[in-house]
Each structure stands twice: as C-alpha cells, then as structure tokens.
Design a protein around this motif. Structure first.
Motif, PDB file in Angstrom:
ATOM      1  N   LEU A  99      87.130 -25.139 -22.441  1.00  0.00           N
ATOM      2  CA  LEU A  99      88.148 -25.523 -21.458  1.00  0.00           C
ATOM      3  C   LEU A  99      88.248 -24.429 -20.399  1.00  0.00           C
ATOM      4  O   LEU A  99      89.269 -23.777 -20.238  1.00  0.00           O
ATOM      5  CB  LEU A  99      89.495 -25.744 -22.152  1.00  0.00           C
ATOM      6  N   ASN A 100      87.165 -24.241 -19.661  1.00  0.00           N
ATOM      7  CA  ASN A 100      87.066 -23.134 -18.715  1.00  0.00           C
ATOM      8  C   ASN A 100      87.257 -23.599 -17.278  1.00  0.00           C
ATOM      9  O   ASN A 100      87.445 -24.790 -17.011  1.00  0.00           O
ATOM     10  CB  ASN A 100      85.719 -22.426 -18.888  1.00  0.00           C
ATOM     11  N   LEU A 101      87.197 -22.644 -16.356  1.00  0.00           N
ATOM     12  CA  LEU A 101      87.410 -22.973 -14.950  1.00  0.00           C
ATOM     13  C   LEU A 101      86.264 -23.787 -14.366  1.00  0.00           C
ATOM     14  O   LEU A 101      86.476 -24.561 -13.428  1.00  0.00           O
ATOM     15  CB  LEU A 101      87.642 -21.701 -14.135  1.00  0.00           C
ATOM     16  N   ALA A 102      85.064 -23.646 -14.892  1.00  0.00           N
ATOM     17  CA  ALA A 102      83.956 -24.477 -14.425  1.00  0.00           C
ATOM     18  C   ALA A 102      84.262 -25.950 -14.700  1.00  0.00           C
ATOM     19  O   ALA A 102      83.979 -26.825 -13.875  1.00  0.00           O
ATOM     20  CB  ALA A 102      82.654 -24.063 -15.100  1.00  0.00           C
ATOM     21  N   GLY A 107      81.998 -17.989 -12.774  1.00  0.00           N
ATOM     22  CA  GLY A 107      82.844 -19.096 -13.215  1.00  0.00           C
ATOM     23  C   GLY A 107      84.248 -18.700 -13.608  1.00  0.00           C
ATOM     24  O   GLY A 107      84.984 -19.497 -14.191  1.00  0.00           O
ATOM     25  N   MET A 108      84.667 -17.485 -13.278  1.00  0.00           N
ATOM     26  CA  MET A 108      85.977 -16.994 -13.711  1.00  0.00           C
ATOM     27  C   MET A 108      87.070 -17.156 -12.653  1.00  0.00           C
ATOM     28  O   MET A 108      88.211 -16.791 -12.889  1.00  0.00           O
ATOM     29  CB  MET A 108      85.868 -15.521 -14.103  1.00  0.00           C
ATOM     30  N   ALA A 109      86.720 -17.691 -11.461  1.00  0.00           N
ATOM     31  CA  ALA A 109      87.725 -17.843 -10.409  1.00  0.00           C
ATOM     32  C   ALA A 109      87.418 -19.073  -9.561  1.00  0.00           C
ATOM     33  O   ALA A 109      86.259 -19.387  -9.287  1.00  0.00           O
ATOM     34  CB  ALA A 109      87.781 -16.598  -9.534  1.00  0.00           C
ATOM     35  N   LEU A 110      88.484 -19.749  -9.160  1.00  0.00           N
ATOM     36  CA  LEU A 110      88.393 -20.870  -8.236  1.00  0.00           C
ATOM     37  C   LEU A 110      89.155 -20.508  -6.973  1.00  0.00           C
ATOM     38  O   LEU A 110      90.261 -19.972  -7.034  1.00  0.00           O
ATOM     39  CB  LEU A 110      89.026 -22.132  -8.833  1.00  0.00           C
TER      40      LEU A 110
END
Length: 200
Positions: free
Chosen positions: A65-68, A94-97
């Motif tokens: 359930l990650n940001l990607a 993939g750690m920030a949007l």
C-alpha cells in the motif's frame, strides 16, 4: 507503543526533487492529518503545490500500500469528474508525490455552521458513491490487479491486511483478530455484482 520504523526520509533530497519540477520553494508547511503519509504545502513564487511523502514510519510504510499505488489511482481517476488533485510527478524512489494544491479545509468539525457542515458531509458521501460506481474496466491500473473471482474480491484484500498485521503487530496479536480473519475467509462471497475502487 509505536509501530516499527521501516525507513527514513531524506527531506533535503525530496525538496530538491520537488524544486526541480516546480521552481524554487519559498516555504514548506505541514498540512493535513493523514495517518499513513505526511503532507506539506510547498509555496513558490507562483502557485502552491502539495507534497505527499512516505516518511518511512507510517502504519503501512514498506508495504504494497505504497505511494506508487496511490499514484496509479490518481492517474486513473483523472478526468473521472471526482475532485481529485492533478498528479504532477512521482519521485524516482516512489517515496513522494507532487500534486496541485487545491484550496480547502480538512477539519470538518471546525466548520461552525451546521448546514454547511452537513452539506460538506453529503458531498463527501456523494463522491464516495460515485467512486464506487466507476467501471474499473476502463482504468489503467498497472500493478493493481482486478480480482479474477468473487472470493478473490474479499480474500485478496484480507490477505494483504493480515500480512501487514503479521509484520506490524507482533506482540499485539489477539484471538479476536485471528477469529475474525478466519470467519471472513470461510465466508468469502460466492458472487459479486461489480468491482469498485474503495477509498482508504
């Protein structure tokens, strides 16, 4: 106790990545009260933006359930008519949007007028209903698999949450959770009428 830390955030590197896309950041302030991710408003000489970051210490950090996965859903819902901010970019790790900033207030209880509060709640529920009615067959969901069988609609999600619980709640297990999971597994539905995206 706190859930175990599964990573760390290199804030200067994340801010540098964002600035490469939106220009120099003049101010960064935490906003919102999300439990699984941290959110900052980034001000520039022009518009403001939102940076949603996995700091590595949230309850679902380091899981599927990650940001990607969130980014996939933001992209899929673009143009759906739902009030979803425009996703501008995803950090290479993939750690920030990075998203557009949409004006508004998250603290519904702080809205003083009861009629306005009720109207906001009604609109929220209307949007949830519309989300659940969208045909996922028309979406590009990348690695998010649409369950192939009726039972999988329930069991895939149950397996995900039980795996997360097994990784994150060692020492906190209770017989009621095991009983509930077993009951849900043995009572998986034999048919479903549709497949829906669900908030949260």
């Amino acid at each position: 106790g706190r859930l175990p830390m599964t990573g760390t955030l290199d804030w200067p590197r994340v801010l540098e990545w964002a600035a490469e896309r939106i220009g120099p950041v003049t101010a960064s302030d935490p906003i919102g009260s999300g439990a699984s991710r941290k959110i900052w408003r980034l001000d520039t000489a022009g518009p403001s933006y939102v940076l949603r970051v996995d700091t590595g210490d949230g309850p679902v950090a380091g899981t599927v359930l990650n940001l990607a996965r969130e980014a996939t859903v933001y992209r899929a819902l673009a143009g759906s008519g739902l009030p979803v901010p425009q996703l501008l970019d995803v950090s290479p790790d993939g750690m920030a949007l990075l998203m557009e900033h949409v004006a508004g207030e998250e603290a519904l209880a702080a809205v003083g007028d009861a009629a306005t509060r009720a109207a906001i709640a009604d609109d929220y529920l209307r949007c949830l209903g519309r989300l659940h009615q969208l045909d996922v067959a028309g979406f590009t969901l990348d690695a998010i698999e649409v369950p192939p069988t009726p039972a999988a609609h329930a069991l895939d999600d149950l397996d995900t949450w039980m795996r997360i619980a097994g990784e994150r709640t060692r020492g906190w297990e209770t017989p009621s959770v095991a009983f509930a999971a077993d009951w849900l597994r043995t009572h998986a539905p034999s048919r479903v009428t549709s497949t829906s995206l669900c908030h949260g």
